[in-house]
Design a protein around this motif. Sequence first.
Motif, short mmCIF file in Angstrom:
data_model
loop_
_atom_site.label_atom_id
_atom_site.label_comp_id
_atom_site.label_asym_id
_atom_site.label_seq_id
_atom_site.Cartn_x
_atom_site.Cartn_y
_atom_site.Cartn_z
N ARG A 47 -5.80 -68.43 -36.08
CA ARG A 47 -4.91 -67.50 -35.20
C ARG A 47 -5.54 -66.11 -35.45
O ARG A 47 -6.30 -65.97 -36.46
N ILE A 48 -5.54 -65.52 -34.37
CA ILE A 48 -6.11 -63.95 -34.54
C ILE A 48 -4.91 -62.89 -34.19
O ILE A 48 -4.20 -62.99 -33.46
N TRP A 49 -5.32 -61.79 -34.98
CA TRP A 49 -4.39 -60.57 -34.75
C TRP A 49 -5.29 -59.26 -34.38
O TRP A 49 -6.30 -59.28 -34.69
N SER A 50 -4.67 -58.84 -33.34
CA SER A 50 -5.54 -57.51 -32.87
C SER A 50 -4.56 -56.26 -32.80
O SER A 50 -3.52 -56.29 -32.07
N SER A 51 -4.60 -55.47 -33.77
CA SER A 51 -3.66 -54.14 -33.92
C SER A 51 -4.03 -53.16 -32.66
O SER A 51 -3.23 -52.67 -32.28
N LYS A 52 -5.26 -53.14 -32.48
CA LYS A 52 -5.74 -52.23 -31.39
C LYS A 52 -6.03 -52.96 -30.19
O LYS A 52 -7.13 -53.86 -30.22
N HIS A 53 -5.35 -52.87 -29.10
CA HIS A 53 -5.47 -53.62 -28.13
C HIS A 53 -5.06 -52.75 -26.74
O HIS A 53 -4.30 -51.92 -26.94
N ILE A 54 -5.56 -53.20 -25.62
CA ILE A 54 -4.89 -52.63 -24.53
C ILE A 54 -3.55 -52.97 -24.28
O ILE A 54 -2.88 -54.01 -24.71
N GLU A 55 -2.94 -52.10 -23.59
CA GLU A 55 -1.50 -52.02 -23.25
C GLU A 55 -0.86 -53.32 -22.65
O GLU A 55 0.23 -53.96 -22.96
N THR A 56 -1.53 -54.09 -21.92
CA THR A 56 -1.25 -55.10 -21.13
C THR A 56 -1.38 -56.37 -21.82
O THR A 56 -1.12 -57.73 -21.28
N LEU A 57 -1.98 -56.33 -23.06
CA LEU A 57 -1.92 -57.72 -23.61
C LEU A 57 -0.44 -58.07 -24.21
O LEU A 57 -0.04 -57.51 -24.76
N PRO A 58 -0.19 -59.40 -23.70
CA PRO A 58 1.26 -59.69 -24.17
C PRO A 58 1.54 -60.02 -25.50
O PRO A 58 0.53 -60.40 -25.98
N ALA A 66 -1.37 -59.78 -17.15
CA ALA A 66 -1.69 -60.09 -18.27
C ALA A 66 -3.29 -60.59 -18.57
O ALA A 66 -3.88 -61.01 -17.55
N PRO A 67 -4.10 -59.60 -19.28
CA PRO A 67 -5.49 -59.99 -19.31
C PRO A 67 -5.80 -61.33 -20.04
O PRO A 67 -6.64 -61.01 -20.95
N ILE A 68 -5.24 -62.50 -19.69
CA ILE A 68 -5.32 -63.66 -20.26
C ILE A 68 -6.17 -64.73 -19.37
O ILE A 68 -5.65 -64.85 -18.28
N ASP A 69 -7.18 -65.04 -19.99
CA ASP A 69 -7.81 -66.03 -19.34
C ASP A 69 -7.84 -67.44 -19.84
O ASP A 69 -8.84 -68.45 -19.51
N ALA A 70 -7.15 -67.84 -20.75
CA ALA A 70 -7.14 -69.01 -21.53
C ALA A 70 -5.55 -69.30 -21.80
O ALA A 70 -5.09 -68.30 -22.74
N LEU A 71 -5.10 -70.09 -21.54
CA LEU A 71 -3.73 -70.60 -22.09
C LEU A 71 -3.47 -72.11 -22.41
O LEU A 71 -3.73 -73.00 -21.67
N ILE A 72 -2.62 -72.11 -23.47
CA ILE A 72 -2.23 -73.38 -23.85
C ILE A 72 -1.26 -73.83 -22.82
O ILE A 72 -0.11 -73.28 -22.93
N VAL A 73 -1.25 -74.97 -22.01
CA VAL A 73 -0.22 -75.66 -21.38
C VAL A 73 0.56 -76.54 -21.99
O VAL A 73 1.61 -77.12 -21.28
N PHE A 109 -16.71 -54.06 -20.12
CA PHE A 109 -16.36 -52.81 -20.17
C PHE A 109 -15.27 -52.80 -21.43
O PHE A 109 -14.43 -53.43 -21.60
N ASP A 110 -15.47 -51.36 -21.84
CA ASP A 110 -14.73 -51.31 -23.15
C ASP A 110 -13.57 -50.16 -22.91
O ASP A 110 -13.96 -48.78 -22.84
N PRO A 111 -12.40 -50.32 -22.55
CA PRO A 111 -11.45 -49.20 -22.50
C PRO A 111 -10.87 -48.88 -23.76
O PRO A 111 -10.08 -47.81 -24.02
N LEU A 112 -11.32 -49.35 -25.05
CA LEU A 112 -10.98 -49.08 -26.68
C LEU A 112 -11.55 -48.02 -27.16
O LEU A 112 -11.02 -47.85 -28.18
N LEU A 124 -14.05 -57.81 -19.91
CA LEU A 124 -13.05 -56.79 -20.27
C LEU A 124 -12.90 -57.01 -21.88
O LEU A 124 -12.53 -58.02 -22.24
N ILE A 125 -13.13 -55.97 -22.65
CA ILE A 125 -12.67 -56.13 -23.99
C ILE A 125 -11.06 -55.82 -24.06
O ILE A 125 -10.72 -54.64 -23.61
N VAL A 126 -10.24 -56.60 -24.44
CA VAL A 126 -8.80 -56.47 -24.24
C VAL A 126 -8.38 -56.15 -25.80
O VAL A 126 -7.21 -55.77 -26.06
N GLY A 127 -9.02 -56.24 -26.87
CA GLY A 127 -8.65 -55.95 -28.18
C GLY A 127 -9.74 -55.81 -29.26
O GLY A 127 -10.80 -56.48 -29.09
N SER A 128 -9.24 -55.38 -30.28
CA SER A 128 -10.44 -55.29 -31.40
C SER A 128 -9.51 -56.32 -32.48
O SER A 128 -8.43 -56.44 -32.47
N ILE A 129 -10.37 -57.34 -33.06
CA ILE A 129 -9.87 -58.10 -33.87
C ILE A 129 -9.96 -57.85 -35.41
O ILE A 129 -10.65 -57.25 -35.82
#
Lengths: 78, 78, 78, 78, 78
Positions: free
Chosen positions: B9-20, B66-73, D38-41, D71-76
């Motif tokens: 699992r990964i965590w991202s504290s610094k991310h773009i606003e639209t990351l769900p 959402a900037p999501i290009d991979a989804l567990i379905v 592209f890096d918005p962060l 697009l970079i969506v987050g820093s891990i």
Amino acid sequence: MIRGKVTGRIWSSKHIETLPNGGLLEVETDRGDKLVAFDPLGCAIDESVLITQGSVAAAYFTKLKAPIDALIVGSIDE
Amino acid sequence: MIRGKVTGRIWSSKHIETLPNGGLLEVETDRGDKLVAFDPLGCAIDESVLITQGSVAAAYFTKLKAPIDALIVGSIDE
Amino acid sequence: MIRGKVTGRIWSSKHIETLPNGGLLEVETDRGDKLVAFDPLGCAIDESVLITQGSVAAAYFTKLKAPIDALIVGSIDE
Amino acid sequence: MIRGKVTGRIWSSKHIETLPNGGLLEVETDRGDKLVAFDPLGCAIDESVLITQGSVAAAYFTKLKAPIDALIVGSIDE
Amino acid sequence: MIRGKVTGRIWSSKHIETLPNGGLLEVETDRGDKLVAFDPLGCAIDESVLITQGSVAAAYFTKLKAPIDALIVGSIDE
């Protein structure tokens, strides 16, 4: 599109709501990769099929936004 | 779609606003590649999952782009 | 786009309704991969062609939502 | 999405008009591939980042049709 | 995006109507793959370029549905 041969079938009891009912077949492609494609045609194990991928595959579903990125579009005459 | 097994699992504290909000799982695919998929199902480490990729994955999110290009379905029955 | 050489033709009697009428050619790409592309130009075996892939290929079809993710867009002058 | 590590930055004085202002970072992915995102962060060299690809990346830009497919969506968090 | 170096130019006299006028350049990418990209910038052989792929590339063309899945978006400063 890519060619593939049906190698199995998968079931998913726990899935997101928008996953359409219908067969999810495991396919081994020409390139040796494995993928899982939605099968609207009722294909059998070992059948040679033609697969389309990406958003083009999802566009087959007109009533729902199906999360399907691989679709069997035909069985290949041999 | 492709099959994969959840490896972390990964965590991202610094991310773009639209990351769900929600789980971002590391998955190792059938092909030996690693990718990070959004998990709407609450999957566990070592669970076998089915992943859809590309714009089809983002279309799952109906209220935001959402900037999501991979989804567990789904989770694969074994 | 990618370059390829036409290596054959496939037929599919059992197919989904939205598969357009027309030639489905097997192409071997520059990279050594094989794919099947829709041919609106009447290309011949061994002809060098330029192929576009993905939703861009499907957008060529204006009247139907064709499940085509690879399209021959030109024959390459040699 | 895929994981990557920032390895550099590129500049392009001669570019198409719709290329957005902002950082273009070179990233080496988990898979050993190199790409430019592209890096918005405001990420730094050696930072671990999460990258989304394809039309999903371009959808981040709401006012222009940006020709951005990574697009970079987050820093891990590490 | 991916980096590449221009290695040649191709011509296609026999092509579909929607193929835009303009340069079609052969590019060898960072990864050792070859592709053909539309060049709106007038790039030269051996020039280092930045390429965007997929439907994002086609979106550059606003008046026609161009069957272009690879676009040179900039020349890389070196």
